[in-house]
Design a protein around this motif. Structure first.
Motif, PDB file in Angstrom:
ATOM      1  N   ALA A 135     -91.404  40.555  37.725  1.00 15.95           N
ATOM      2  CA  ALA A 135     -92.034  39.435  37.022  1.00 15.95           C
ATOM      3  C   ALA A 135     -90.999  38.714  36.152  1.00 15.95           C
ATOM      4  O   ALA A 135     -90.262  39.357  35.405  1.00 15.95           O
ATOM      5  CB  ALA A 135     -93.180  39.939  36.152  1.00 15.95           C
ATOM      6  N   PRO A 136     -90.911  37.384  36.216  1.00 19.28           N
ATOM      7  CA  PRO A 136     -89.933  36.647  35.408  1.00 19.28           C
ATOM      8  C   PRO A 136     -90.036  36.940  33.915  1.00 19.28           C
ATOM      9  O   PRO A 136     -89.022  36.962  33.217  1.00 19.28           O
ATOM     10  CB  PRO A 136     -90.255  35.179  35.710  1.00 19.28           C
ATOM     11  CG  PRO A 136     -90.867  35.208  37.075  1.00 19.28           C
ATOM     12  CD  PRO A 136     -91.658  36.486  37.129  1.00 19.28           C
ATOM     13  N   ALA A 137     -91.253  37.172  33.412  1.00 18.82           N
ATOM     14  CA  ALA A 137     -91.417  37.427  31.979  1.00 18.82           C
ATOM     15  C   ALA A 137     -90.696  38.690  31.548  1.00 18.82           C
ATOM     16  O   ALA A 137     -90.303  38.828  30.381  1.00 18.82           O
ATOM     17  CB  ALA A 137     -92.909  37.536  31.636  1.00 18.82           C
ATOM     18  N   TYR A 138     -90.509  39.621  32.467  1.00 15.89           N
ATOM     19  CA  TYR A 138     -89.738  40.841  32.177  1.00 15.89           C
ATOM     20  C   TYR A 138     -88.297  40.685  32.628  1.00 15.89           C
ATOM     21  O   TYR A 138     -87.363  41.004  31.894  1.00 15.89           O
ATOM     22  CB  TYR A 138     -90.368  42.042  32.885  1.00 15.89           C
ATOM     23  CG  TYR A 138     -89.623  43.341  32.647  1.00 15.89           C
ATOM     24  CD1 TYR A 138     -89.996  44.196  31.624  1.00 15.89           C
ATOM     25  CD2 TYR A 138     -88.539  43.711  33.446  1.00 15.89           C
ATOM     26  CE1 TYR A 138     -89.311  45.384  31.396  1.00 15.89           C
ATOM     27  CE2 TYR A 138     -87.847  44.884  33.236  1.00 15.89           C
ATOM     28  CZ  TYR A 138     -88.242  45.733  32.205  1.00 15.89           C
ATOM     29  OH  TYR A 138     -87.540  46.894  31.978  1.00 15.89           O
ATOM     30  N   ASP A 139     -88.122  40.209  33.849  1.00 17.85           N
ATOM     31  CA  ASP A 139     -86.808  40.209  34.492  1.00 17.85           C
ATOM     32  C   ASP A 139     -85.748  39.471  33.688  1.00 17.85           C
ATOM     33  O   ASP A 139     -84.669  40.018  33.414  1.00 17.85           O
ATOM     34  CB  ASP A 139     -86.938  39.586  35.886  1.00 17.85           C
ATOM     35  CG  ASP A 139     -85.616  39.534  36.622  1.00 17.85           C
ATOM     36  OD1 ASP A 139     -85.159  40.590  37.079  1.00 17.85           O
ATOM     37  OD2 ASP A 139     -85.040  38.427  36.729  1.00 17.85           O
ATOM     38  N   LEU A 140     -86.026  38.240  33.302  1.00 15.70           N
ATOM     39  CA  LEU A 140     -84.998  37.421  32.655  1.00 15.70           C
ATOM     40  C   LEU A 140     -84.560  37.979  31.297  1.00 15.70           C
ATOM     41  O   LEU A 140     -83.370  38.210  31.076  1.00 15.70           O
ATOM     42  CB  LEU A 140     -85.485  35.976  32.526  1.00 15.70           C
ATOM     43  CG  LEU A 140     -85.714  35.249  33.860  1.00 15.70           C
ATOM     44  CD1 LEU A 140     -86.352  33.892  33.608  1.00 15.70           C
ATOM     45  CD2 LEU A 140     -84.387  35.083  34.592  1.00 15.70           C
ATOM     46  N   PRO A 141     -85.483  38.225  30.357  1.00 12.03           N
ATOM     47  CA  PRO A 141     -85.029  38.766  29.077  1.00 12.03           C
ATOM     48  C   PRO A 141     -84.490  40.186  29.183  1.00 12.03           C
ATOM     49  O   PRO A 141     -83.532  40.545  28.467  1.00 12.03           O
ATOM     50  CB  PRO A 141     -86.276  38.705  28.184  1.00 12.03           C
ATOM     51  CG  PRO A 141     -87.425  38.594  29.114  1.00 12.03           C
ATOM     52  CD  PRO A 141     -86.916  37.889  30.323  1.00 12.03           C
ATOM     53  N   ALA A 142     -85.050  41.006  30.060  1.00 10.91           N
ATOM     54  CA  ALA A 142     -84.570  42.384  30.175  1.00 10.91           C
ATOM     55  C   ALA A 142     -83.147  42.432  30.710  1.00 10.91           C
ATOM     56  O   ALA A 142     -82.322  43.236  30.258  1.00 10.91           O
ATOM     57  CB  ALA A 142     -85.502  43.200  31.077  1.00 10.91           C
ATOM     58  N   ARG A 143     -82.829  41.580  31.672  1.00  6.57           N
ATOM     59  CA  ARG A 143     -81.453  41.522  32.180  1.00  6.57           C
ATOM     60  C   ARG A 143     -80.487  41.082  31.074  1.00  6.57           C
ATOM     61  O   ARG A 143     -79.391  41.638  30.930  1.00  6.57           O
ATOM     62  CB  ARG A 143     -81.363  40.550  33.364  1.00  6.57           C
ATOM     63  CG  ARG A 143     -81.928  41.080  34.641  1.00  6.57           C
ATOM     64  CD  ARG A 143     -81.789  40.075  35.775  1.00  6.57           C
ATOM     65  NE  ARG A 143     -82.382  40.578  36.992  1.00  6.57           N
ATOM     66  CZ  ARG A 143     -81.790  41.414  37.842  1.00  6.57           C
ATOM     67  NH1 ARG A 143     -80.548  41.813  37.585  1.00  6.57           N
ATOM     68  NH2 ARG A 143     -82.411  41.834  38.918  1.00  6.57           N
TER      69      ARG A 143
END
Length: 213
Positions: A117-125
């Motif tokens: 999910a983008p909401a997790y993927d982008l900030p988590a990376r």
């Protein structure tokens, strides 16, 4: 009576600084998440966050030392209510149906959905990468984002040990790494698609090594 009425009117008219501060905090956190999706972490700046949130830079620096710290709080606050409280429902728990294979597959499939999910993927990376060069932030990221879920998974495996499904010589923390490590590897490096089928295969492979025959 007149004095009491005047006092009540004054109290009602007085600005609520705590409520105003919470609104500003939420605006800043929301802005950080919106902007990382629009411009990516390298281009994200405190100035951009302040402009999007409608606050001054000093307001942000009063609460956070860096854009990474803002992003970490924004990321971990995604489950909060508007008032800044966690939703009702008590402490989280993993499923325990007595079927360890089914429970682990359900949990890992959920992890796959979250990681994709983008909401997790982008900030988590972004936070994972920043944590490699900023050990303090990295430690906070691990403690606040990763450890709670890993601890729950280890507790579910200990319950399987108590039920006699897993040998007493098996270290639950090692098993957690066996099932979570491959997913993280695919997610972080993009070597292959991260899917439910892959999560199921990881569980099947791990359980062949730890289940009591």
């Amino acid at each position: 009576m007149a004095d009491k009425a005047a006092d009540k009117a004054a109290d009602k008219a007085a600005p609520d600084s705590a409520r105003r501060s919470e609104r500003a905090r939420r605006a800043i956190l929301d802005a950080a998440l919106e902007l990382i999706g629009e411009m990516g972490y390298p281009r994200l700046t405190i100035e951009a966050i302040a402009a999007r949130a409608g606050v001054g830079k000093q307001t942000i620096y009063r609460w956070w030392p860096s854009k990474a710290a803002v992003l970490l709080d924004a990321f971990t606050a995604q489950g909060e209510t508007p008032e800044g409280e966690t939703p009702e429902g008590g402490e989280p728990a993993l499923p325990d149906t007595g079927d360890l294979e089914a429970d682990l597959k359900l949990v890992l499939r959920g992890a796959v959905d979250q990681m994709n999910a983008p909401a997790y993927d982008l900030p988590a990376r972004a936070l994972t990468a920043e944590g490699l060069v900023n050990p303090e932030l990295g430690a906070h990221f691990v403690a606040r984002v990763l450890e709670p879920g890993l601890r729950l998974l280890a507790e579910r495996l200990r319950a399987a040990q108590e039920a006699g499904q897993i040998g007493r010589d098996v270290d639950p923390d090692v098993v957690v790494e066996l099932v979570c490590g491959p997913l993280t590897h695919r997610w972080l490096l993009g070597t292959h698609p991260l899917s439910h089928d892959y999560a199921d295969a990881v569980v099947d492979t791990a359980l062949r090594g730890i289940l009591k025959k």
